[in-house]
Design an enzyme around this catalytic site. Sequence first.
Site, PDB file in Angstrom:
ATOM      1  N   THR A  53      66.061 105.199  26.758  1.00 46.52           N
ATOM      2  CA  THR A  53      66.376 104.496  25.854  1.00 46.52           C
ATOM      3  C   THR A  53      66.066 105.031  24.221  1.00 46.52           C
ATOM      4  O   THR A  53      65.019 105.395  24.432  1.00 46.52           O
ATOM      5  CB  THR A  53      65.887 102.966  25.840  1.00 46.52           C
ATOM      6  OG1 THR A  53      66.630 101.930  24.836  1.00 46.52           O
ATOM      7  CG2 THR A  53      64.482 102.533  25.614  1.00 46.52           C
ATOM      8  N   GLY A  54      66.879 104.733  23.324  1.00 43.45           N
ATOM      9  CA  GLY A  54      66.714 104.991  22.035  1.00 43.45           C
ATOM     10  C   GLY A  54      66.306 106.519  21.613  1.00 43.45           C
ATOM     11  O   GLY A  54      65.796 106.798  20.382  1.00 43.45           O
ATOM     12  N   SER A  83      68.578 100.761  28.401  1.00 38.74           N
ATOM     13  CA  SER A  83      68.502  99.061  28.350  1.00 38.74           C
ATOM     14  C   SER A  83      69.711  98.859  29.596  1.00 38.74           C
ATOM     15  O   SER A  83      69.768  97.779  30.108  1.00 38.74           O
ATOM     16  CB  SER A  83      68.527  98.477  27.125  1.00 38.74           C
ATOM     17  OG  SER A  83      69.725  98.753  26.437  1.00 38.74           O
ATOM     18  N   GLU A  84      70.558  99.501  29.630  1.00 36.73           N
ATOM     19  CA  GLU A  84      71.785  99.091  30.509  1.00 36.73           C
ATOM     20  C   GLU A  84      71.340  99.591  31.960  1.00 36.73           C
ATOM     21  O   GLU A  84      72.411  99.816  32.939  1.00 36.73           O
ATOM     22  CB  GLU A  84      73.028 100.072  29.995  1.00 36.73           C
ATOM     23  CG  GLU A  84      73.393  99.479  28.427  1.00 36.73           C
ATOM     24  CD  GLU A  84      73.984  98.181  28.610  1.00 36.73           C
ATOM     25  OE1 GLU A  84      73.885  97.371  29.680  1.00 36.73           O
ATOM     26  OE2 GLU A  84      74.719  97.858  27.530  1.00 36.73           O
ATOM     27  N   HIS A 104      80.915 103.875  24.664  1.00 29.20           N
ATOM     28  CA  HIS A 104      81.262 102.936  23.527  1.00 29.20           C
ATOM     29  C   HIS A 104      82.636 103.432  23.091  1.00 29.20           C
ATOM     30  O   HIS A 104      82.867 103.454  21.741  1.00 29.20           O
ATOM     31  CB  HIS A 104      80.374 102.502  22.597  1.00 29.20           C
ATOM     32  CG  HIS A 104      79.079 101.718  23.197  1.00 29.20           C
ATOM     33  ND1 HIS A 104      78.044 101.553  22.236  1.00 29.20           N
ATOM     34  CD2 HIS A 104      78.814 101.444  24.312  1.00 29.20           C
ATOM     35  CE1 HIS A 104      77.317 100.792  23.031  1.00 29.20           C
ATOM     36  NE2 HIS A 104      77.681 100.707  24.455  1.00 29.20           N
ATOM     37  N   TYR A 123     100.655 107.096  34.721  1.00 33.53           N
ATOM     38  CA  TYR A 123     100.465 107.031  36.167  1.00 33.53           C
ATOM     39  C   TYR A 123      99.179 107.355  36.650  1.00 33.53           C
ATOM     40  O   TYR A 123      98.617 107.143  37.613  1.00 33.53           O
ATOM     41  CB  TYR A 123     101.375 108.196  36.882  1.00 33.53           C
ATOM     42  CG  TYR A 123     101.455 109.427  36.393  1.00 33.53           C
ATOM     43  CD1 TYR A 123     100.317 110.288  36.956  1.00 33.53           C
ATOM     44  CD2 TYR A 123     102.327 110.270  35.740  1.00 33.53           C
ATOM     45  CE1 TYR A 123     100.312 111.612  36.592  1.00 33.53           C
ATOM     46  CE2 TYR A 123     101.996 111.378  35.225  1.00 33.53           C
ATOM     47  CZ  TYR A 123     100.954 112.132  35.858  1.00 33.53           C
ATOM     48  OH  TYR A 123     100.886 113.575  35.479  1.00 33.53           O
ATOM     49  N   TYR A 219      96.128 116.226  45.799  1.00 29.01           N
ATOM     50  CA  TYR A 219      96.108 116.829  44.565  1.00 29.01           C
ATOM     51  C   TYR A 219      95.104 118.089  44.247  1.00 29.01           C
ATOM     52  O   TYR A 219      93.972 117.814  44.967  1.00 29.01           O
ATOM     53  CB  TYR A 219      96.039 115.957  43.372  1.00 29.01           C
ATOM     54  CG  TYR A 219      96.145 116.812  41.943  1.00 29.01           C
ATOM     55  CD1 TYR A 219      97.282 116.999  41.589  1.00 29.01           C
ATOM     56  CD2 TYR A 219      94.821 116.929  41.373  1.00 29.01           C
ATOM     57  CE1 TYR A 219      97.423 117.824  40.266  1.00 29.01           C
ATOM     58  CE2 TYR A 219      94.942 117.628  39.976  1.00 29.01           C
ATOM     59  CZ  TYR A 219      96.412 118.099  39.612  1.00 29.01           C
ATOM     60  OH  TYR A 219      96.537 118.736  38.191  1.00 29.01           O
TER      61      TYR A 219
END
Length: 226
Positions: A53-54, A83-84, A104, A123, A219
């Site tokens: 964090t940070g 924090s996530e 974000h 698609y 693919y």
Amino acid sequence: MHGGTTQEIPENWRDAWGEVVDAACRTVTDGLVVGTSGNVSARVDDVVLVTPTGLPYDRLGPGDLCAVDLEGRRVAGELRPTSELPMHLAVYRTTGARAVVHTHAVHATAVSTLVDELPAIHYMTAALGGPIRVAPYATYGSDELADHLLGALENRSGALLRNHGTLTHGATMHQAYDRTAQLEWMCRVWLTAVSVPGRTPTLLPRQEIDRVADRLRGYGQRSAAP
């Protein structure tokens, strides 16, 4: 390099940490985050390596490894994890993911404020399992947000977070990051299309998305027969 840990780190952790740092730096370069927002992680066995964090990503190095177990308990490193962390751990505990990218991104965040699901504008919707859902808003870093995310991720490899951003996962860091880029691109296409006055964009029906999903399973390059 910022600070660091002096304990011996397994080589496979070091390799995975290098991928985490590279992907985190790329989110900044590609304009998917600003400053220290967003976060990236990778799973190695039952250990999760996650950005701290940070701290600016370009200051992270091999000695800044941040590792926790699947319950969030620190197992290596001295820096506090993002924090996530609850979102990352929730994904690893409920899916086969080996990498998670949270951003974000501008267009995706904008779309998250407008709809409950990204319309099937292209698609490549199929590459993420189907139309991308928007998880209801909850305060960042909360268990509530992690719970909302899991609902939006059901049978999907990506989701939008309302008024917040995106999260994608994959079997590899490359796959997780590619899904992030694809999601942001699709959001940009949809916003561009709906901004044309007097016109409504055409959308792909579910049967076409299912057809494409089936084709995507084969693919890419195939290994030569032994």
